[in-house]
Design a protein around this motif. Structure first.
Motif, PDB file in Angstrom:
ATOM      1  N   TYR A 111      47.846  64.085  63.372  1.00 25.33           N
ATOM      2  CA  TYR A 111      48.142  64.752  62.107  1.00 25.33           C
ATOM      3  C   TYR A 111      46.970  64.703  61.125  1.00 25.33           C
ATOM      4  O   TYR A 111      46.881  65.535  60.226  1.00 25.33           O
ATOM      5  CB  TYR A 111      49.384  64.107  61.459  1.00 25.33           C
ATOM      6  N   ALA A 112      46.104  63.715  61.297  1.00 26.19           N
ATOM      7  CA  ALA A 112      44.938  63.579  60.403  1.00 26.19           C
ATOM      8  C   ALA A 112      43.743  63.175  61.250  1.00 26.19           C
ATOM      9  O   ALA A 112      43.333  62.014  61.252  1.00 26.19           O
ATOM     10  CB  ALA A 112      45.215  62.535  59.323  1.00 26.19           C
ATOM     11  N   PRO A 113      43.186  64.117  62.003  1.00 29.94           N
ATOM     12  CA  PRO A 113      42.174  63.771  63.011  1.00 29.94           C
ATOM     13  C   PRO A 113      40.930  63.098  62.432  1.00 29.94           C
ATOM     14  O   PRO A 113      40.416  62.149  63.011  1.00 29.94           O
ATOM     15  CB  PRO A 113      41.797  65.108  63.653  1.00 29.94           C
ATOM     16  N   GLN A 114      40.468  63.588  61.299  1.00 32.75           N
ATOM     17  CA  GLN A 114      39.231  63.014  60.778  1.00 32.75           C
ATOM     18  C   GLN A 114      39.504  61.689  60.083  1.00 32.75           C
ATOM     19  O   GLN A 114      38.777  60.723  60.263  1.00 32.75           O
ATOM     20  CB  GLN A 114      38.592  63.997  59.786  1.00 32.75           C
ATOM     21  N   SER A 115      40.591  61.656  59.331  1.00 33.56           N
ATOM     22  CA  SER A 115      40.889  60.465  58.554  1.00 33.56           C
ATOM     23  C   SER A 115      41.253  59.273  59.436  1.00 33.56           C
ATOM     24  O   SER A 115      40.880  58.145  59.165  1.00 33.56           O
ATOM     25  CB  SER A 115      42.052  60.796  57.612  1.00 33.56           C
ATOM     26  N   ALA A 116      41.993  59.541  60.486  1.00 27.77           N
ATOM     27  CA  ALA A 116      42.526  58.444  61.303  1.00 27.77           C
ATOM     28  C   ALA A 116      41.747  58.222  62.595  1.00 27.77           C
ATOM     29  O   ALA A 116      42.205  57.483  63.459  1.00 27.77           O
ATOM     30  CB  ALA A 116      43.994  58.722  61.621  1.00 27.77           C
ATOM     31  N   GLU A 117      40.586  58.836  62.721  1.00 28.84           N
ATOM     32  CA  GLU A 117      39.849  58.722  63.980  1.00 28.84           C
ATOM     33  C   GLU A 117      39.531  57.270  64.330  1.00 28.84           C
ATOM     34  O   GLU A 117      39.568  56.878  65.490  1.00 28.84           O
ATOM     35  CB  GLU A 117      38.536  59.510  63.888  1.00 28.84           C
ATOM     36  N   GLU A 118      39.207  56.471  63.325  1.00 31.43           N
ATOM     37  CA  GLU A 118      38.836  55.085  63.610  1.00 31.43           C
ATOM     38  C   GLU A 118      39.962  54.105  63.288  1.00 31.43           C
ATOM     39  O   GLU A 118      39.713  52.904  63.130  1.00 31.43           O
ATOM     40  CB  GLU A 118      37.580  54.699  62.820  1.00 31.43           C
ATOM     41  N   ILE A 119      41.194  54.599  63.218  1.00 31.71           N
ATOM     42  CA  ILE A 119      42.306  53.712  62.882  1.00 31.71           C
ATOM     43  C   ILE A 119      42.485  52.628  63.932  1.00 31.71           C
ATOM     44  O   ILE A 119      42.837  51.483  63.623  1.00 31.71           O
ATOM     45  CB  ILE A 119      43.612  54.525  62.696  1.00 31.71           C
ATOM     46  N   ASN A 120      42.226  52.985  65.197  1.00 32.98           N
ATOM     47  CA  ASN A 120      42.414  51.982  66.248  1.00 32.98           C
ATOM     48  C   ASN A 120      41.374  50.869  66.187  1.00 32.98           C
ATOM     49  O   ASN A 120      41.618  49.756  66.662  1.00 32.98           O
ATOM     50  CB  ASN A 120      42.388  52.640  67.633  1.00 32.98           C
ATOM     51  N   THR A 121      40.215  51.166  65.625  1.00 35.72           N
ATOM     52  CA  THR A 121      39.229  50.103  65.438  1.00 35.72           C
ATOM     53  C   THR A 121      39.784  49.068  64.475  1.00 35.72           C
ATOM     54  O   THR A 121      39.649  47.858  64.686  1.00 35.72           O
ATOM     55  CB  THR A 121      37.918  50.674  64.865  1.00 35.72           C
ATOM     56  N   ILE A 122      40.424  49.559  63.422  1.00 34.69           N
ATOM     57  CA  ILE A 122      40.989  48.663  62.413  1.00 34.69           C
ATOM     58  C   ILE A 122      42.163  47.870  63.009  1.00 34.69           C
ATOM     59  O   ILE A 122      42.248  46.645  62.844  1.00 34.69           O
ATOM     60  CB  ILE A 122      41.454  49.467  61.181  1.00 34.69           C
ATOM     61  N   THR A 123      43.062  48.561  63.728  1.00 33.62           N
ATOM     62  CA  THR A 123      44.226  47.850  64.271  1.00 33.62           C
ATOM     63  C   THR A 123      43.809  46.878  65.378  1.00 33.62           C
ATOM     64  O   THR A 123      44.384  45.799  65.498  1.00 33.62           O
ATOM     65  CB  THR A 123      45.275  48.836  64.812  1.00 33.62           C
ATOM     66  N   ASP A 124      42.804  47.243  66.168  1.00 35.30           N
ATOM     67  CA  ASP A 124      42.337  46.342  67.219  1.00 35.30           C
ATOM     68  C   ASP A 124      41.734  45.076  66.617  1.00 35.30           C
ATOM     69  O   ASP A 124      41.997  43.961  67.083  1.00 35.30           O
ATOM     70  CB  ASP A 124      41.289  47.049  68.093  1.00 35.30           C
ATOM     71  N   GLY A 125      40.958  45.250  65.565  1.00 35.87           N
ATOM     72  CA  GLY A 125      40.389  44.096  64.870  1.00 35.87           C
ATOM     73  C   GLY A 125      41.474  43.216  64.266  1.00 35.87           C
ATOM     74  O   GLY A 125      41.408  41.983  64.349  1.00 35.87           O
ATOM     75  N   ALA A 126      42.481  43.859  63.691  1.00 39.44           N
ATOM     76  CA  ALA A 126      43.581  43.098  63.093  1.00 39.44           C
ATOM     77  C   ALA A 126      44.334  42.306  64.158  1.00 39.44           C
ATOM     78  O   ALA A 126      44.635  41.127  63.980  1.00 39.44           O
ATOM     79  CB  ALA A 126      44.538  44.049  62.378  1.00 39.44           C
ATOM     80  N   ILE A 127      44.619  42.955  65.273  1.00 39.26           N
ATOM     81  CA  ILE A 127      45.356  42.266  66.346  1.00 39.26           C
ATOM     82  C   ILE A 127      44.543  41.106  66.889  1.00 39.26           C
ATOM     83  O   ILE A 127      45.053  40.002  67.091  1.00 39.26           O
ATOM     84  CB  ILE A 127      45.718  43.254  67.468  1.00 39.26           C
ATOM     85  N   SER A 128      43.256  41.331  67.120  1.00 41.54           N
ATOM     86  CA  SER A 128      42.455  40.254  67.717  1.00 41.54           C
ATOM     87  C   SER A 128      42.358  39.069  66.770  1.00 41.54           C
ATOM     88  O   SER A 128      42.340  37.923  67.203  1.00 41.54           O
ATOM     89  CB  SER A 128      41.077  40.766  68.113  1.00 41.54           C
ATOM     90  N   GLN A 129      42.315  39.326  65.464  1.00 42.25           N
ATOM     91  CA  GLN A 129      42.182  38.226  64.526  1.00 42.25           C
ATOM     92  C   GLN A 129      43.515  37.545  64.223  1.00 42.25           C
ATOM     93  O   GLN A 129      43.584  36.325  64.061  1.00 42.25           O
ATOM     94  CB  GLN A 129      41.580  38.742  63.217  1.00 42.25           C
ATOM     95  N   LEU A 130      44.579  38.324  64.164  1.00 41.16           N
ATOM     96  CA  LEU A 130      45.858  37.792  63.698  1.00 41.16           C
ATOM     97  C   LEU A 130      46.769  37.287  64.809  1.00 41.16           C
ATOM     98  O   LEU A 130      47.654  36.470  64.558  1.00 41.16           O
ATOM     99  CB  LEU A 130      46.601  38.864  62.889  1.00 41.16           C
ATOM    100  N   SER A 131      46.575  37.753  66.035  1.00 45.38           N
ATOM    101  CA  SER A 131      47.508  37.365  67.093  1.00 45.38           C
ATOM    102  C   SER A 131      47.334  35.910  67.515  1.00 45.38           C
ATOM    103  O   SER A 131      48.241  35.336  68.113  1.00 45.38           O
ATOM    104  CB  SER A 131      47.363  38.287  68.312  1.00 45.38           C
TER     105      SER A 131
END
Lengths: 270, 270
Positions: free
Chosen positions: B170-190
């Motif tokens: 739905y937001a190709p340009q805005s959310a293109e790197e969203i998985n970088t952010i979520t992957d970093g969050a998971i690796s740090q918080l899990s």
């Protein structure tokens, strides 16, 4: 450096005003966040806040006795300052993809350009996430700092940022010689620097002998020393001296490397 | 499919198979990345000693559990398969949709074979074995539950990435790197226990960004629970996976209607 879209943070014309300092205009233009990036920025700030809250919760439960308050404070400041503790300018990318050839045509020193561009890029997210994190720290853990320590902290932080930028320049100029693997090299660099600068692992939890050694390496000057100066009760001139030494050492490495790299780029055509 | 998996694996190992300096650099770099990924977690486990109810051995088991689960996710999620938002945002999902394969198959084949990450995977398994030497129970049912939990945690990592990656439709340009952010969050918080976390953080980490459900919650149940409670996280992972599939399919329908405007008319990314 033209961005489409509405300026999120403050109104500015897309043209540089007559006589406006180039550094300020670069900083101002870099601070624009196009609408297309609002979501990513918001998500990044949200994750940073959640990370702080989770880490602080862990440190506050840790079996470290009196050190808990120090650890929570340390973590709060480290997360609030996050973007400033490991400066990453666009020099590496521009060298790798050849955009530096265009930058060299601009009527502005490349060093000033990259520094002001980086600063503009991080200053507003830093302010927003930093304020929110510090507010949460104050509300949840009654966190506060001694106002008298702030001037020393600011000086130390400035030195740390200078060291970080110089390291980024040196790394970018060296790693561009590695073909096609710059992203890999940067991933390694970010991981190692995050560990050794003390922003992820406070040195105070490590054995005393390790702390003494780690304090002397340059990455500690980027994060651990400034934060420690702010949250600890003691004051150490030696910490500032260590930072000054690294500023000088990196400058002595950076300047000839910069000249050699630019000569090479000019001769080879970017 | 087996041939495609073998080819994919071979491509992933290409820098190592080719040998020479590049292979060595690659392996060394992977080793550095893998070690730097686990150092903060292990440092926390050993330095803190105890975090609430979690002993040092429990924390070690938690770290090993999470690393093994993430390593397993990376086996099938190599390249940008785990970072699906990049593929969608750049319009590269078309490359998979054009293939005469079901989408899920082409994604699995493309991502399979991250044996170039074998160093980090071995480190994760090593940590897990180290932790198990302290906390393992002798009952076969417990070991079966452990394997199920690890596999489901890996699935949950993938599902989280795909759920957040759906925003990119739905937001190709805005959310293109969203998985970088979520992957970093998971690796740090899990790898963090949930002790001391405020309710808001617990709610976030057990729902929309289920880092706690990947690490702290299943590890806690494996350490202290019996019977059906050992399968709490697998049940959650199943429900989360179903929701992710439904939402991802919605996103695909949207993509089918509107595509992504990231490609110019002559095939290059904007």
């Amino acid at each position: 450096m033209l961005y489409d879209g509405f300026c999120l943070y403050w109104r500015a014309d897309s043209k540089v005003a007559e006589g406006e300092p180039k550094v300020w205009s670069t900083l101002r233009l870099s601070a624009y966040v196009p609408r297309s990036e609002w979501f990513a920025q918001a998500m990044s700030i949200f994750v940073r806040i959640i990370t702080f809250l989770a880490l602080a919760g862990v440190w506050a439960q840790a079996d470290t006795g009196d050190g808990r308050a120090y650890l929570v404070s340390y973590m709060a400041i480290a997360q609030a300052l996050g973007f400033l503790l490991q400066p990453t300018t666009a020099m590496g990318d521009d060298l790798a993809n050849g955009t530096v050839a265009t930058r060299m045509l601009w009527p502005m020193s490349l060093v000033k350009y990259y520094v002001s561009q980086w600063l503009g890029h991080v200053i507003v997210p830093s302010l927003i996430s930093g304020c929110l994190i510090l507010m949460a720290w104050h509300i949840a853990w009654s966190g506060s700092v001694q106002m008298g320590r702030i001037p020393v902290f600011l000086v130390s932080l400035l030195l740390g940022v200078i060291i970080g930028i110089e390291f980024d320049f040196i790394f970018s100029m060296l790693i561009v010689r590695v073909e096609n693997e710059t992203w890999f090299a940067n991933a390694i660099r970010w991981s190692l620097v995050a560990i050794f600068n003390g922003s992820v692992i406070p040195f105070v939890i490590l054995p005393e002998s390790w702390q003494g050694v780690l304090r002397w390496q340059p990455f500690a000057s980027m994060a651990n020393i400034p934060i420690d100066l702010l949250v600890s009760s003691g004051f150490s001139l030696s910490s500032l001296a260590i930072q000054l030494i690294w500023v000088v050492v990196f400058t002595l490495v950076c300047v000839p490397l910069y000249r050699a790299t630019w000569k090479r780029i000019t001769v080879l055509g970017g | 499919m087996l041939d495609m998996l073998k080819t994919s694996m071979r491509l992933g190992l290409e820098p190592i198979i080719d040998g020479g300096g590049r292979g060595l650099v690659w392996m060394f770099g992977e080793l550095v990345l893998a070690v730097s990924a686990i150092v903060p977690s292990l440092a926390m486990a050993f330095a803190l000693g105890r975090v609430g109810d979690w002993t040092r051995q429990d924390l070690l088991f938690l770290v090993g559990f999470v690393l093994t689960a993430r390593g397993l996710a990376q086996v099938v999620g190599g390249g940008n398969i785990l970072m699906i938002s990049r593929k969608i945002g750049r319009g590269q999902l078309d490359h998979n949709l054009l293939q005469p394969l079901p989408l899920w198959k082409s994604l699995v084949v493309e991502g399979f074979g991250s044996l170039d990450l074998i160093v980090s995977q071995l480190l994760g398994v090593g940590c897990l074995c180290w932790g198990l030497s302290y906390v393992a129970r002798p009952e076969p049912a417990w070991w079966f539950a452990l394997i199920v939990n690890i596999v489901c945690a890996a699935g949950l990592v993938i599902a989280t990435q795909y759920l957040w990656g759906t925003l990119t439709f739905y937001a190709p340009q805005s959310a293109e790197e969203i998985n970088t952010i979520t992957d970093g969050a998971i690796s740090q918080l899990s790898v963090l226990p949930l002790n001391g976390a405020i309710p808001f953080v617990r709610a976030v980490l057990t729902s929309i960004l289920p880092a706690a459900m990947i690490g702290a919650v299943p590890a806690s149940y494996m350490l202290h629970a019996y019977g059906w409670r050992l399968y709490t996280m697998p049940l959650f992972a199943l429900a989360f996976g179903i929701i992710t599939i439904v939402i991802f399919r919605q996103g695909l329908r949207h993509y089918g209607k509107y595509s992504v405007s990231r490609y110019s008319s002559f095939g290059h990314r904007r």
